[in-house]
Enzyme design. Structure first.
Site, PDB file in Angstrom:
ATOM      1  N   GLU A 325       0.803  -1.074  -0.009  1.00  0.00           N
ATOM      2  CA  GLU A 325      -0.123  -0.023  -0.036  1.00  0.00           C
ATOM      3  C   GLU A 325       0.963   1.222  -0.048  1.00  0.00           C
ATOM      4  O   GLU A 325       1.842   1.377   0.904  1.00  0.00           O
ATOM      5  CB  GLU A 325      -0.807   0.085   1.137  1.00  0.00           C
ATOM      6  CG  GLU A 325      -1.941  -1.009   1.240  1.00  0.00           C
ATOM      7  CD  GLU A 325      -2.892  -0.812   2.561  1.00  0.00           C
ATOM      8  OE1 GLU A 325      -4.176  -1.142   2.215  1.00  0.00           O
ATOM      9  OE2 GLU A 325      -2.528  -0.036   3.452  1.00  0.00           O
ATOM     10  N   CYS A 326       0.752   2.047  -1.087  1.00  0.00           N
ATOM     11  CA  CYS A 326       1.331   3.412  -0.927  1.00  0.00           C
ATOM     12  C   CYS A 326       2.944   3.144  -0.911  1.00  0.00           C
ATOM     13  O   CYS A 326       3.412   2.956  -2.047  1.00  0.00           O
ATOM     14  CB  CYS A 326       0.781   4.405   0.172  1.00  0.00           C
ATOM     15  SG  CYS A 326       1.156   5.969  -0.513  1.00  0.00           S
TER      16      CYS A 326
END
Length: 437
Positions: A325-326
């Site tokens: 994520e990210c």
């Protein structure tokens, strides 16, 4: 449940200082304090856990269903003497027009029956604070205003003028905090510096508690606390992607929502933390690996040199699911440019090339439909999430998309993220699964 929500008219009014000070001050009195955070902030809950002495949850009326909000609140606040929730931005700030589902702090206060303790920065004003307090009291009939705390009061005369104006309206002034810049928490590009990175964080929170205990009426606040009985009938917001989850966890990979980890553990999953910055590989006994967001752009050189981590991650991905994520997504890509424009080779499990040197703000809620079956769910499963970063995508490579994503403002779906075999990644942080009925 007895508690209250700390709200303000805008960011920067003093919510966090008051919230942390109240949590620690009441905990010092022997109360069991359950912390809550409104909205998709993944930094504040770590401060809450230190101040209150127990972990809390994020609650979000846009990203979660009403049943998920109630269930998470019930599980987080169980057996607590006092619930203290911190709002986000301004009390009424949200998105969309669906009543009760805007993501605002006001929605959460209304859903849980929590009265609002309103803090207002009175710098540059005195009696005019009464107009703001009256507006807060009247704007949303669902809410109860328990009282006001004045912040950044300059003198006794300043305090008296503001207090008299507010109390003439029948609204209680429950405290007045003097200007005290020495206790401010340090910040960086994604918000506060993480709690675990701040030297002397316990002493800083103690200083906030000292300030609050000296200038806020804790007894009246405790007496005005309220709430309602909450059902605990729903499932966790996000099912675990496996039963043994290797979780990257250090200063570069730290943005995990407490409710997600708590939900995984409640479902029987085991979390196996490892540190890429310490050149640790994911546990080979795990059946999936999760790289959360954080600050890999600040540690890109160390990550690129962490051969044991990168080789272990590549080997893991040949047989088991890996998701980023990210910041974790950036590390799964082929390369990452740091702030100076230096390119660092990453894991190469996805085709993404990203840059922190070419900064561009990406911010907002996301609604995502999986573009293929993953460890999170089948093709078409629907999730909510939030995106907040400054990285630019230089090249996404030829990977298939992870999901079809829309925002909270009516923008149509478009392909987003990356998927290659069992490796997936996206810039948005998953909050909850919300498949249509």
């Amino acid at each position: 449940m007895k508690g209250f929500l700390v709200g303000s008219i805008r960011s920067g009014s003093g919510k966090t200082t008051l919230t942390l000070g109240l949590m620690r001050a009441f905990a010092r009195r022997g109360a069991s304090v359950a912390p809550l955070k409104c909205g998709p902030d993944y930094i504040d809950p770590a401060f809450h856990a230190i101040a209150a002495g127990r972990s809390g949850s994020n609650l979000d009326s846009w990203a979660m269903t009403p049943a998920q909000v109630e269930t998470l609140a019930a599980r987080t606040t169980g057996a607590a003497d006092l619930v203290i929730a911190e709002g986000l931005m301004g009390l009424f700030d949200g998105v969309g027009s669906v009543p009760g589902r805007t993501g605002s702090s006001a929605d959460i206060a209304a859903a849980l029956g929590l009265p609002v303790l309103f803090i207002h920065d009175v710098s540059g004003q005195s009696s005019s604070v009464a107009a703001v307090a009256l507006g807060v009291k009247l704007l949303d009939p669902r809410l109860t205003l328990m009282g006001v705390v004045l912040n950044r009061v300059g003198s006794e005369r300043h305090r008296r003028l503001a207090t008299e104006a507010v109390e003439a309206l029948g609204i209680a002034v429950l405290g007045a905090l003097p200007r005290q810049d020495s206790i401010a928490l340090p910040e960086r590009h994604l918000g506060l510096v993480q709690a675990g990175e701040i030297a002397g964080i316990e002493q800083r929170i103690d200083a906030m508690a000292d300030l609050v205990a000296a200038h806020v009426d804790l007894d009246r606040i405790a007496a005005a606390a309220d709430g309602r009985t909450l059902p605990d009938a729903g499932d966790s917001a996000l099912a675990p992607p496996g039963q043994r989850i290797a979780l990257a966890r250090d200063a570069a990979f730290s943005f995990t929502y407490p409710h997600v980890l708590a939900g995984w553990r409640a479902a029987g999953a085991e979390i196996l933390p490892f540190s890429p910055l310490a050149d640790e590989a994911p546990d080979p006994s795990a059946d999936c690996c999760w790289l959360p967001g954080g600050y890999p752009e600040l540690h890109a050189g160390r990550i690129a040199a962490a051969d044991r981590f990168l080789n272990g991650l590549r080997a893991f991905a040949t047989t088991r699911p890996v998701h980023g994520e990210c910041g974790g997504y950036m590390v799964l890509g082929t390369g990452l440019e740091d702030a100076e424009g230096t390119r660092h080779a990453m894991a190469g499990l996805l085709g993404l090339q990203s840059s922190y040197a070419r900064r561009k703000l990406h911010l907002g809620y996301r609604k995502a439909r999986l573009a293929g079956a993953t460890s999170f769910g089948p093709d078409g499963a629907t999730f909510t999430g939030h995106e907040f970063h400054y990285a630019s995508t230089l090249d996404r490579g030829g990977d298939a998309p992870f999901a079809l994503v829309a925002d909270a403002h009516g923008k149509s779906e478009s392909p987003d993220g990356s998927r290659r075999g069992q490796v997936t990644g996206s810039f948005f942080h998953l909050i909850a699964r919300v498949d249509p009925a």
